[in-house]
Design a protein around this motif. Structure first.
Motif, PDB file in Angstrom:
ATOM      1  N   ILE A   1       0.839  -1.196   0.000  1.00 36.29           N
ATOM      2  CA  ILE A   1       0.000   0.000   0.000  1.00 36.29           C
ATOM      3  C   ILE A   1       0.876   1.248   0.000  1.00 36.29           C
ATOM      4  N   ARG A   2       1.986   1.207   0.763  1.00 30.66           N
ATOM      5  CA  ARG A   2       2.909   2.345   0.754  1.00 30.66           C
ATOM      6  C   ARG A   2       3.487   2.553  -0.637  1.00 30.66           C
ATOM      7  N   ASP A   3       3.794   1.459  -1.327  1.00 27.84           N
ATOM      8  CA  ASP A   3       4.321   1.557  -2.693  1.00 27.84           C
ATOM      9  C   ASP A   3       3.271   2.152  -3.633  1.00 27.84           C
ATOM     10  N   LEU A   4       2.014   1.781  -3.432  1.00 28.88           N
ATOM     11  CA  LEU A   4       0.938   2.314  -4.272  1.00 28.88           C
ATOM     12  C   LEU A   4       0.778   3.815  -4.086  1.00 28.88           C
ATOM     13  N   ARG A   5       0.984   4.278  -2.865  1.00 26.95           N
ATOM     14  CA  ARG A   5       0.844   5.712  -2.587  1.00 26.95           C
ATOM     15  C   ARG A   5       1.866   6.541  -3.362  1.00 26.95           C
ATOM     16  N   LEU A   6       2.993   5.936  -3.705  1.00 29.43           N
ATOM     17  CA  LEU A   6       4.050   6.658  -4.421  1.00 29.43           C
ATOM     18  C   LEU A   6       3.810   6.705  -5.932  1.00 29.43           C
ATOM     19  N   LYS A   7       2.885   5.902  -6.419  1.00 32.82           N
ATOM     20  CA  LYS A   7       2.639   5.850  -7.862  1.00 32.82           C
ATOM     21  C   LYS A   7       1.773   7.017  -8.312  1.00 32.82           C
ATOM     22  N   SER A   8       1.886   7.320  -9.595  1.00 28.21           N
ATOM     23  CA  SER A   8       1.099   8.407 -10.166  1.00 28.21           C
ATOM     24  C   SER A   8      -0.336   7.928 -10.421  1.00 28.21           C
ATOM     25  N   PRO A   9      -1.267   8.864 -10.570  1.00 22.83           N
ATOM     26  CA  PRO A   9      -2.660   8.474 -10.854  1.00 22.83           C
ATOM     27  C   PRO A   9      -2.795   7.669 -12.150  1.00 22.83           C
ATOM     28  N   LYS A  10      -1.977   7.971 -13.159  1.00 19.11           N
ATOM     29  CA  LYS A  10      -2.057   7.212 -14.406  1.00 19.11           C
ATOM     30  C   LYS A  10      -1.664   5.759 -14.191  1.00 19.11           C
ATOM     31  N   GLU A  11      -0.607   5.541 -13.404  1.00 23.30           N
ATOM     32  CA  GLU A  11      -0.186   4.175 -13.109  1.00 23.30           C
ATOM     33  C   GLU A  11      -1.255   3.434 -12.320  1.00 23.30           C
ATOM     34  N   LEU A  12      -1.882   4.136 -11.386  1.00 22.24           N
ATOM     35  CA  LEU A  12      -2.941   3.512 -10.591  1.00 22.24           C
ATOM     36  C   LEU A  12      -4.143   3.148 -11.460  1.00 22.24           C
ATOM     37  N   MET A  13      -4.480   4.008 -12.413  1.00 25.94           N
ATOM     38  CA  MET A  13      -5.599   3.704 -13.310  1.00 25.94           C
ATOM     39  C   MET A  13      -5.290   2.472 -14.162  1.00 25.94           C
ATOM     40  N   LYS A  14      -4.039   2.339 -14.598  1.00 25.59           N
ATOM     41  CA  LYS A  14      -3.639   1.151 -15.361  1.00 25.59           C
ATOM     42  C   LYS A  14      -3.793  -0.102 -14.496  1.00 25.59           C
ATOM     43  N   MET A  15      -3.390   0.020 -13.230  1.00 19.64           N
ATOM     44  CA  MET A  15      -3.512  -1.118 -12.324  1.00 19.64           C
ATOM     45  C   MET A  15      -4.975  -1.509 -12.118  1.00 19.64           C
ATOM     46  N   VAL A  16      -5.842  -0.524 -12.001  1.00 22.73           N
ATOM     47  CA  VAL A  16      -7.281  -0.803 -11.829  1.00 22.73           C
ATOM     48  C   VAL A  16      -7.807  -1.541 -13.055  1.00 22.73           C
ATOM     49  N   ALA A  17      -7.417  -1.080 -14.234  1.00 26.51           N
ATOM     50  CA  ALA A  17      -7.877  -1.730 -15.461  1.00 26.51           C
ATOM     51  C   ALA A  17      -7.392  -3.179 -15.520  1.00 26.51           C
ATOM     52  N   GLU A  18      -6.141  -3.412 -15.138  1.00 27.87           N
ATOM     53  CA  GLU A  18      -5.605  -4.778 -15.134  1.00 27.87           C
ATOM     54  C   GLU A  18      -6.351  -5.655 -14.130  1.00 27.87           C
ATOM     55  N   LYS A  19      -6.591  -5.123 -12.944  1.00 28.37           N
ATOM     56  CA  LYS A  19      -7.293  -5.896 -11.908  1.00 28.37           C
ATOM     57  C   LYS A  19      -8.722  -6.206 -12.335  1.00 28.37           C
ATOM     58  N   LYS A  20      -9.373  -5.277 -13.025  1.00 30.37           N
ATOM     59  CA  LYS A  20     -10.731  -5.534 -13.501  1.00 30.37           C
ATOM     60  C   LYS A  20     -10.737  -6.631 -14.561  1.00 30.37           C
ATOM     61  N   LYS A  21      -9.715  -6.647 -15.419  1.00 31.99           N
ATOM     62  CA  LYS A  21      -9.612  -7.726 -16.410  1.00 31.99           C
ATOM     63  C   LYS A  21      -9.401  -9.061 -15.717  1.00 31.99           C
ATOM     64  N   GLU A  22      -8.540  -9.071 -14.690  1.00 35.16           N
ATOM     65  CA  GLU A  22      -8.303 -10.294 -13.934  1.00 35.16           C
ATOM     66  C   GLU A  22      -9.591 -10.774 -13.270  1.00 35.16           C
ATOM     67  N   LEU A  23     -10.361  -9.838 -12.730  1.00 36.13           N
ATOM     68  CA  LEU A  23     -11.613 -10.195 -12.064  1.00 36.13           C
ATOM     69  C   LEU A  23     -12.614 -10.764 -13.067  1.00 36.13           C
ATOM     70  N   ALA A  24     -12.672 -10.190 -14.256  1.00 37.15           N
ATOM     71  CA  ALA A  24     -13.580 -10.691 -15.287  1.00 37.15           C
ATOM     72  C   ALA A  24     -13.173 -12.106 -15.709  1.00 37.15           C
ATOM     73  N   ALA A  25     -11.872 -12.318 -15.878  1.00 37.43           N
ATOM     74  CA  ALA A  25     -11.390 -13.654 -16.244  1.00 37.43           C
ATOM     75  C   ALA A  25     -11.678 -14.651 -15.126  1.00 37.43           C
ATOM     76  N   PHE A  26     -11.503 -14.215 -13.902  1.00 37.49           N
ATOM     77  CA  PHE A  26     -11.790 -15.075 -12.763  1.00 37.49           C
ATOM     78  C   PHE A  26     -13.266 -15.454 -12.726  1.00 37.49           C
ATOM     79  N   THR A  27     -14.127 -14.472 -12.926  1.00 41.39           N
ATOM     80  CA  THR A  27     -15.572 -14.711 -12.884  1.00 41.39           C
ATOM     81  C   THR A  27     -15.990 -15.728 -13.940  1.00 41.39           C
ATOM     82  N   SER A  28     -15.444 -15.573 -15.135  1.00 47.14           N
ATOM     83  CA  SER A  28     -15.781 -16.538 -16.185  1.00 47.14           C
ATOM     84  C   SER A  28     -15.218 -17.912 -15.849  1.00 47.14           C
TER      85      SER A  28
END
Length: 77
Positions: free
Chosen positions: A6-33
């Motif tokens: 979480i401390r590492d996440l706080r140091l990231k830029s908003p663009k990097e965080l948005m990319k991470m959210v998009a990746e996690k959502k793809k992972e969640l969709a794949a998991f759900t299927s």
């Protein structure tokens, strides 16, 4: 997710965080299927993925509030 992560996440830029959210959502969709098709055995992964997405979005909102606090005050005047 550990406190160190979480401390590492706080140091990231908003663009990097948005990319991470998009990746996690793809992972969640794949998991759900995978669960629907009975390929996935560990159903806790979905819960953990949703929590990680929520944590990242919370950090994004915190950054938005801290960076945008001046902008919000200017708009209301």
């Amino acid at each position: 997710m550990k406190k160190k992560d979480i401390r590492d996440l706080r140091l990231k830029s908003p663009k990097e965080l948005m990319k991470m959210v998009a990746e996690k959502k793809k992972e969640l969709a794949a998991f759900t299927s995978g669960v629907v098709l009975q390929k996935e055995k560990n159903v806790k992964k979905g819960k953990l993925a949703r929590k990680e997405i929520a944590r990242i979005l919370t950090l994004l909102r915190e950054k938005e509030i801290l960076d945008g606090s001046v902008k919000i005050a200017q708009k209301s005047v």
